[in-house]
Enzyme design. Structure first.
Site, short mmCIF file in Angstrom:
data_model
loop_
_atom_site.label_atom_id
_atom_site.label_comp_id
_atom_site.label_asym_id
_atom_site.label_seq_id
_atom_site.Cartn_x
_atom_site.Cartn_y
_atom_site.Cartn_z
N ASP A 12 -22.64 4.57 -16.46
CA ASP A 12 -23.59 5.67 -16.33
C ASP A 12 -24.99 5.07 -16.32
OD1 ASP A 12 -25.06 7.96 -16.35
OD2 ASP A 12 -24.39 8.66 -18.32
N ASP A 60 0.82 -1.22 0.00
CA ASP A 60 0.00 0.00 0.00
C ASP A 60 0.86 1.27 0.00
OD1 ASP A 60 -1.73 2.09 0.69
OD2 ASP A 60 -2.60 1.06 2.43
N HIS A 86 -9.52 12.97 13.09
CA HIS A 86 -9.48 11.93 12.05
C HIS A 86 -8.08 11.36 12.02
CE1 HIS A 86 -9.86 9.82 8.30
NE2 HIS A 86 -8.80 10.45 7.83
N HIS A 110 -1.47 0.64 -5.07
CA HIS A 110 -2.43 1.51 -4.39
C HIS A 110 -1.88 2.92 -4.25
CE1 HIS A 110 -5.67 2.66 -1.62
NE2 HIS A 110 -6.26 1.52 -1.89
N HIS A 158 -4.16 4.26 6.47
CA HIS A 158 -3.04 3.77 5.66
C HIS A 158 -1.70 4.02 6.36
CE1 HIS A 158 -5.58 2.98 2.15
NE2 HIS A 158 -6.25 4.07 2.52
ZN LIG Z 1 -8.11 1.06 -0.91
ZN LIG Z 2 -9.31 0.50 2.16
#
Ligand SMILES: [Zn+2]
Ligand SMILES: [Zn+2]
Length: 554
Positions: A442, A194, A363, A389, A367
């Protein structure tokens, strides 16, 4: 001796972008997919609802695809499932909460019956074709998140999924560092990790910090409290509910997606709501203000969300009142900053006290920051490394980080979607590309809106449209009625009567020109009208509306 098959990693989404994560792992003639996510449309994708990965490659090798493995239940990892499963119906593996959220999705698409879902737990090892697939617990901003290790005859591939290292997780389920260390000890051939927060130094704070901030805020709040956050952040909802209970407040949920997650998560045992704490919204509206907490979505300023409508005084059941405390417990995703700022301004104007991102501890990210990324790299010490990611610069930064820790740069692959990365026990290399890209959804249309439609939408959104209607005699090309002009989004017609009259004259002149030159094909005449009128309007207004000539013949 037959040649040993190679292990290939084919990212189909999630590289060079944050969203629509999907990675194909191929060994010989067998493919498993890790995640199947969507992306929310960018600003220039006018009218598009969601974006999903192009799966042409998978459709070309349909019989080789054995299953879909899910790391966790965020939309950028599960959101494309209904679209992909409709074309390739294979078993789906994931944790209890992840599959709970998937079920809701499949139900909406009327597909629940047709899809085989298999629940797995951390440390489970299952066989999918030649792959031995192992799931490992990680911390993230949604419970029940897992990394995935795929053991193959040539070596082990580890995909961290989205993770952080939270030493004090809200649910007490700590990331399984011992298992990661053991995998590293045994040897990992390829690691995918990540990259979202690679630009941040240090460690990402524990989710528990937010609970402490909630407590502090609740203690001082005199009147109603409203918390806006991501619906899927069950740990945060739990902390809000726990603190509300402590201060003898009742909690009501505003917004459909939030209500849905609260229901699924409490049914599956991920959310513990003390008896009597949760109330319906209209009941909350009758309670004294200092007894109420509202939980809502819309922390990203999404135009249709509950928070936006509340801020714009456009919500049926919730009015902001002087003295309300509003906690926006999220960071705006890049691109959403302006939307969120506008909402905060609006809420202040209505007399609320707004606590938002700039105030620390309201907050925390889900990650890993640099130190956590380093720890993971050092625990695993993979032979080959693929940052995933993240946008391109993040992948680059993550590659740098790995290099600093001693992974040779020739063993690090900053890939692109569609690139095939092939590994054997000793070497890794890039090996051409497969079809990849984005498919726009869409309404009910999947992939039918492409560049041409988007270009038209863009033109319409910038300068509007002019429709020119002329009725003509087929026999002698005489104008019988018109030209009439209808416009939308171009000029305010009532104040532009002169311009419209002149435009009609231009059309008449264009038709006369056609007559003189002997142009009698409708298509050619339309093109002359479009060109001449377009030129005239541009000279007069410096605008280029879309011009749509319609010739009716009698
Ligand atoms: Zn993610
Ligand atoms: Zn996630």
């Amino acid at each position: 001796m037959a040649k040993e098959p190679k292990l290939a990693v084919i990212p189909l989404g999630g590289l060079g972008e944050i969203g629509k994560n999907m990675t194909a792992v191929r060994f010989g003639e067998n493919i498993v997919l890790i995640d199947c996510g969507l992306m929310f449309p960018e600003e220039e994708m006018l009218g598009i609802d969601i974006v999903i990965p192009d799966i042409t490659y998978l459709l070309e090798h349909k019989e080789q695809v054995l299953g879909i493995l899910l790391t966790h239940g965020h939309e950028d990892h599960i959101g494309a499932l209904p679209y992909v499963l409709r074309q390739i119906n294979v078993p789906v593996y994931g944790s209890k909460l992840t599959l709970g959220l998937v079920q809701g999705k499949l139900k909406e698409h009327n597909m629940l019956e047709q899809v085989k879902l298999t629940t797995v737990k951390p440390r489970d090892i299952i066989s999918v074709g030649p792959f031995k697939v192992e799931f490992i617990r990680v911390s993230h901003s949604i419970p029940d998140s897992m990394a995935i290790a795929i053991h193959t005859p040539v070596g082990t591939l580890l995909h961290t999924g989205d993770f952080k290292i939270d030493q004090t997780p809200v649910d007490g389920e700590v990331i399984d560092l011992p298992r990661f260390a053991a995998l590293g000890e045994k040897g990992v051939l390829v690691m995918l990790s990540d990259s979202t927060n690679v630009e941040r130094s240090g460690y990402t704070m524990s989710e528990r910090v937010v609970g402490n901030t909630f407590d502090e805020t609740f203690r001082h709040a005199q009147e109603r409290i409203l918390i806006a956050t991501f619906a899927s952040n069950v740990h945060r909802l739990q902390q809000a509910i726990t603190v509300a209970h402590k201060y003898e407040r009742h909690v009501a949920v505003v917004g459909r997606s939030m209500a849905n997650v609260v229901q699924v998560a409490s049914e599956l045992g991920y959310l513990h709501i003390p008896e009597g704490t949760l109330v319906e919204l209209d009941e909350a509206n009758r309670l004294p203000k200092n007894k109420v907490v509202l939980l809502t979505t819309g922390s990203q300023g999404e135009p249709m969300s509950a928070l936006t409508r509340i801020a714009m005084n456009d919500h049926r059941q919730v009015d902001i009142m002087h003295g309300d405390t509003i906690i926006i417990s999220a960071t705006p995703i890049p691109g959403n900053e302006k939307l969120v700022a506008r909402i905060i301004d609006q809420l202040f104007k209505l007399g609320a006290k707004v606590i938002y991102e700039a105030v620390s501890g309201i907050h925390v990210s889900g990650h890993p920051s640099q130190e956590e990324l380093k720890l993971m790299l050092n625990l695993i010490r993979p032979k080959f490394f693929i940052p995933v990611h993240g946008e391109y610069r993040m992948l680059k930064r993550h590659a740098e980080l790995a290099k600093e820790l001693g992974i040779p740069s020739e063993n690090i692959f900053v890939g692109e979607n569609g690139q095939v990365l092939e590994f054997n026990r000793k070497t890794g290399r890039t090996l051409g590309r497969v079809t990849s890209g984005r498919v726009l959804v869409d309404g009910l249309g999947v992939g039918d809106v492409g560049n041409i439609v988007l270009r038209d939408r863009k033109q319409l959104s910038q300068d509007g449209i002019l429709i020119v209607v002329v009725t003509m005699d087929k026999e002698n090309n005489q104008v019988l009625a018109g030209p009439d002009i209808v416009s939308r989004g171009f000029v305010y017609v009532r104040e532009s009567e002169m311009l419209m009259e002149e435009a009609k004259t231009k059309v008449k002149m264009a038709l006369e020109k056609c007559c003189v030159r002997g142009i009698s094909e409708w298509a050619a005449m339309k093109s002359v009208i479009r060109d001449d009128l377009g030129k005239f309007l541009y000279e007069k207004t410096r605008r280029r509306p879309m011009i749509l000539p319609i010739i009716m013949e009698v």
